[in-house]
Design a protein around this motif. Sequence first.
Motif, PDB file in Angstrom:
ATOM      1  N   GLN A  90       0.810  -1.217   0.000  1.00 32.69           N
ATOM      2  CA  GLN A  90       0.000   0.000   0.000  1.00 32.69           C
ATOM      3  C   GLN A  90       0.847   1.272   0.000  1.00 32.69           C
ATOM      4  O   GLN A  90       0.327   2.358  -0.256  1.00 32.69           O
ATOM      5  CB  GLN A  90      -0.924   0.010   1.217  1.00 32.69           C
ATOM      6  N   GLN A  91       2.147   1.128   0.294  1.00 32.29           N
ATOM      7  CA  GLN A  91       3.017   2.299   0.399  1.00 32.29           C
ATOM      8  C   GLN A  91       3.661   2.629  -0.941  1.00 32.29           C
ATOM      9  O   GLN A  91       4.129   1.751  -1.648  1.00 32.29           O
ATOM     10  CB  GLN A  91       4.109   2.047   1.447  1.00 32.29           C
ATOM     11  N   GLU A  92       3.683   3.893  -1.283  1.00 30.78           N
ATOM     12  CA  GLU A  92       4.214   4.315  -2.573  1.00 30.78           C
ATOM     13  C   GLU A  92       5.734   4.420  -2.592  1.00 30.78           C
ATOM     14  O   GLU A  92       6.349   4.387  -3.652  1.00 30.78           O
ATOM     15  CB  GLU A  92       3.614   5.679  -2.957  1.00 30.78           C
ATOM     16  N   ASP A  93       6.343   4.588  -1.424  1.00 26.97           N
ATOM     17  CA  ASP A  93       7.787   4.865  -1.385  1.00 26.97           C
ATOM     18  C   ASP A  93       8.631   3.645  -1.038  1.00 26.97           C
ATOM     19  O   ASP A  93       9.815   3.767  -0.742  1.00 26.97           O
ATOM     20  CB  ASP A  93       8.079   5.988  -0.384  1.00 26.97           C
ATOM     21  N   MET A  94       8.024   2.459  -1.050  1.00 30.72           N
ATOM     22  CA  MET A  94       8.771   1.250  -0.702  1.00 30.72           C
ATOM     23  C   MET A  94       9.479   0.684  -1.934  1.00 30.72           C
ATOM     24  O   MET A  94       8.892   0.605  -3.013  1.00 30.72           O
ATOM     25  CB  MET A  94       7.835   0.190  -0.105  1.00 30.72           C
ATOM     26  N   LEU A  95      10.722   0.279  -1.751  1.00 31.37           N
ATOM     27  CA  LEU A  95      11.506  -0.287  -2.841  1.00 31.37           C
ATOM     28  C   LEU A  95      11.153  -1.758  -3.060  1.00 31.37           C
ATOM     29  O   LEU A  95      10.759  -2.461  -2.121  1.00 31.37           O
ATOM     30  CB  LEU A  95      13.006  -0.167  -2.539  1.00 31.37           C
ATOM     31  N   LEU A  96      11.333  -2.212  -4.285  1.00 31.52           N
ATOM     32  CA  LEU A  96      11.086  -3.610  -4.613  1.00 31.52           C
ATOM     33  C   LEU A  96      11.984  -4.517  -3.779  1.00 31.52           C
ATOM     34  O   LEU A  96      11.561  -5.583  -3.327  1.00 31.52           O
ATOM     35  CB  LEU A  96      11.333  -3.848  -6.102  1.00 31.52           C
ATOM     36  N   SER A  97      13.215  -4.098  -3.543  1.00 35.83           N
ATOM     37  CA  SER A  97      14.155  -4.913  -2.762  1.00 35.83           C
ATOM     38  C   SER A  97      13.645  -5.142  -1.341  1.00 35.83           C
ATOM     39  O   SER A  97      13.836  -6.214  -0.766  1.00 35.83           O
ATOM     40  CB  SER A  97      15.531  -4.234  -2.726  1.00 35.83           C
ATOM     41  N   ASP A  98      12.960  -4.123  -0.763  1.00 38.95           N
ATOM     42  CA  ASP A  98      12.418  -4.275   0.593  1.00 38.95           C
ATOM     43  C   ASP A  98      11.335  -5.363   0.619  1.00 38.95           C
ATOM     44  O   ASP A  98      11.281  -6.185   1.524  1.00 38.95           O
ATOM     45  CB  ASP A  98      11.819  -2.953   1.078  1.00 38.95           C
ATOM     46  N   LYS A  99      10.491  -5.343  -0.414  1.00 38.71           N
ATOM     47  CA  LYS A  99       9.415  -6.330  -0.473  1.00 38.71           C
ATOM     48  C   LYS A  99       9.965  -7.736  -0.685  1.00 38.71           C
ATOM     49  O   LYS A  99       9.468  -8.704  -0.114  1.00 38.71           O
ATOM     50  CB  LYS A  99       8.450  -5.964  -1.601  1.00 38.71           C
ATOM     51  N   LEU A 100      11.014  -7.839  -1.500  1.00 37.65           N
ATOM     52  CA  LEU A 100      11.602  -9.153  -1.772  1.00 37.65           C
ATOM     53  C   LEU A 100      12.256  -9.738  -0.522  1.00 37.65           C
ATOM     54  O   LEU A 100      12.213 -10.953  -0.299  1.00 37.65           O
ATOM     55  CB  LEU A 100      12.623  -9.040  -2.909  1.00 37.65           C
ATOM     56  N   VAL A 101      12.865  -8.873   0.295  1.00 40.15           N
ATOM     57  CA  VAL A 101      13.472  -9.336   1.550  1.00 40.15           C
ATOM     58  C   VAL A 101      12.411  -9.935   2.457  1.00 40.15           C
ATOM     59  O   VAL A 101      12.588 -11.005   3.052  1.00 40.15           O
ATOM     60  CB  VAL A 101      14.194  -8.173   2.271  1.00 40.15           C
ATOM     61  N   LEU A 102      11.276  -9.243   2.557  1.00 39.31           N
ATOM     62  CA  LEU A 102      10.202  -9.728   3.412  1.00 39.31           C
ATOM     63  C   LEU A 102       9.598 -11.023   2.875  1.00 39.31           C
ATOM     64  O   LEU A 102       9.221 -11.919   3.635  1.00 39.31           O
ATOM     65  CB  LEU A 102       9.106  -8.654   3.533  1.00 39.31           C
ATOM     66  N   ARG A 103       9.515 -11.135   1.554  1.00 39.14           N
ATOM     67  CA  ARG A 103       9.015 -12.370   0.962  1.00 39.14           C
ATOM     68  C   ARG A 103       9.959 -13.537   1.258  1.00 39.14           C
ATOM     69  O   ARG A 103       9.538 -14.672   1.447  1.00 39.14           O
ATOM     70  CB  ARG A 103       8.828 -12.196  -0.557  1.00 39.14           C
ATOM     71  N   ARG A 104      11.252 -13.233   1.293  1.00 45.98           N
ATOM     72  CA  ARG A 104      12.240 -14.257   1.629  1.00 45.98           C
ATOM     73  C   ARG A 104      12.068 -14.696   3.091  1.00 45.98           C
ATOM     74  O   ARG A 104      12.135 -15.893   3.411  1.00 45.98           O
ATOM     75  CB  ARG A 104      13.656 -13.707   1.391  1.00 45.98           C
ATOM     76  N   LEU A 105      11.794 -13.752   3.968  1.00 41.47           N
ATOM     77  CA  LEU A 105      11.557 -14.076   5.382  1.00 41.47           C
ATOM     78  C   LEU A 105      10.312 -14.949   5.531  1.00 41.47           C
ATOM     79  O   LEU A 105      10.278 -15.876   6.344  1.00 41.47           O
ATOM     80  CB  LEU A 105      11.387 -12.788   6.198  1.00 41.47           C
ATOM     81  N   ARG A 106       9.289 -14.658   4.733  1.00 37.16           N
ATOM     82  CA  ARG A 106       8.073 -15.465   4.780  1.00 37.16           C
ATOM     83  C   ARG A 106       8.370 -16.915   4.387  1.00 37.16           C
ATOM     84  O   ARG A 106       7.843 -17.857   4.990  1.00 37.16           O
ATOM     85  CB  ARG A 106       7.020 -14.871   3.838  1.00 37.16           C
TER      86      ARG A 106
END
Length: 525
Positions: free
Chosen positions: A494-510
Amino acid sequence: MLGKRKRVVLTIKDKLDIIKKLEEGISFKKLSVVYGIGESTVRDIKKNKERIINYANSSDPTSGVSKRKSMKSSTYEELDRVMIEWFNQQKTDGIPVSGTICAKQAKFFFDALGMEGDFNASSGWLTRFKQRHGIPKAAGKGTKLKGDETAASEFCGNFQEFVERENLQPEQIYGADQTGLFWKCLPSRTLALETEQTTSGYRSSRERIIIMCCANATGLHKLNLCVVGKAKKPRAFKGADLSNLPVTYFSQKSAWIEHSVFRQWFEKYFVPQVQKHLKSQGLLEKAVLLLDFPPAHPNEELLSSDDGRIIVKYLPPNVTSLIQPMSQGVLATVKRYYRAGLLQKYMGEGIDPKMFWKNLTVLDAIYEVSRAWNMVKSSTITKAWKKLFPSNEENSGMNIDEGAILAANLATVLQNTEDCEHVDIENIDQWFDSRSNDSSCQVLTDSESAEDQAKPAEQKHFNKTRKAELNPEKHISHKAALEWTENLLDYLEQQEDMLLSDKLVLRRLRTIIRRKQKIQNNKSH
């Protein structure tokens, strides 16, 4: 007293011409006089503009479809869309297509799509299918549909002259092409035991999206993937801002990208991104985009920037397999990286195949295919242009079969993974190269066995203990951690200023949490 006007039946070509003249500003009255029809008929043509254009674009451009006078649809429209997509792909790849093969493929798709009814792929059905799409009789004789080498050679010469005349650099020359991706396709012997594959629970995946790759001849400017799905906002997108996705997403019902969608992509995304890139390189904001001969794209004159400096050029018919840059290994490489990533994701999570299937969403697929596109090397793209620009070949480097290496590595790892002992290099290779949901590409369908259905008692127990699990003063369970991670992922979307790399890190944690959860569940049994 005037006599009764003679009834005139317009061809598809006539209707397309009327649509074009309406866009040029010619009045309804004038057109009705020219074509000998009533004004109400002209208005009906304008009203059905998109339907007429989409019908013409979905048909074989080299056939006599323009002479047809009706657009009678098939009883099984979804099957019809899939079949013409399959037929056009076979033709592009130069694969022999006979009436018998068409009938067998239609029956396969009918079963795979889970359609209801008494469908019979008879000679009558085949005749009507060919008539609907303007497929010439010769196309059903089993003759191999080869690319037109003469037309390809002539176009290459003309295109090189055009580039020199316009003083264009490789940085200013772009190519784009689309392909269908069955995003839930998994190797038949990898995620299902051989004894289970014969049960009704296993069949080919019908989850499909369209991806379109676009890059310049240097491979240094790759635009975000264009992804087209059937749903305007899939359930997996809940809470996600579409503008924050790593791809450009559109929705439509057709098998290939429609006229209106492509034009929107060209004007809102392609032109601005190309202008920005060329400006950053200190080059004149002037470019050309190379496309297949008329797929669902508008006419050349309708596709250009406001200043006319960014234009399109169409390849002639039947040369895609010979000189279309994105069809010279680029699209295939994206699919290989995507499927390799899917397997690595499965092995990383270490969960039951059925659970992997249930957890995999179209949003996961979008992130995975975006990662796959990012992994395609600039040298791979440069090599794809060598038939149009032979001088670039010397800079393309060694021709290493990355897919073969990837397949060998994955096969070795999978043979030591639970439920994957039957996999081999050949199976992975066939799966890498599969273009659709064929026998090398099977998954578990939505129909699960009774014991795998949600258990109300367990759900109630989970709801009762949920607050306790989320209490930070107590031990945090894997289940609670997984829920937190899912919520945080929804927040990031939902956040406009989040980088793709941040999301990928969290997906890796999941993925790590899911693996830990499985290990704990195995110990408790």
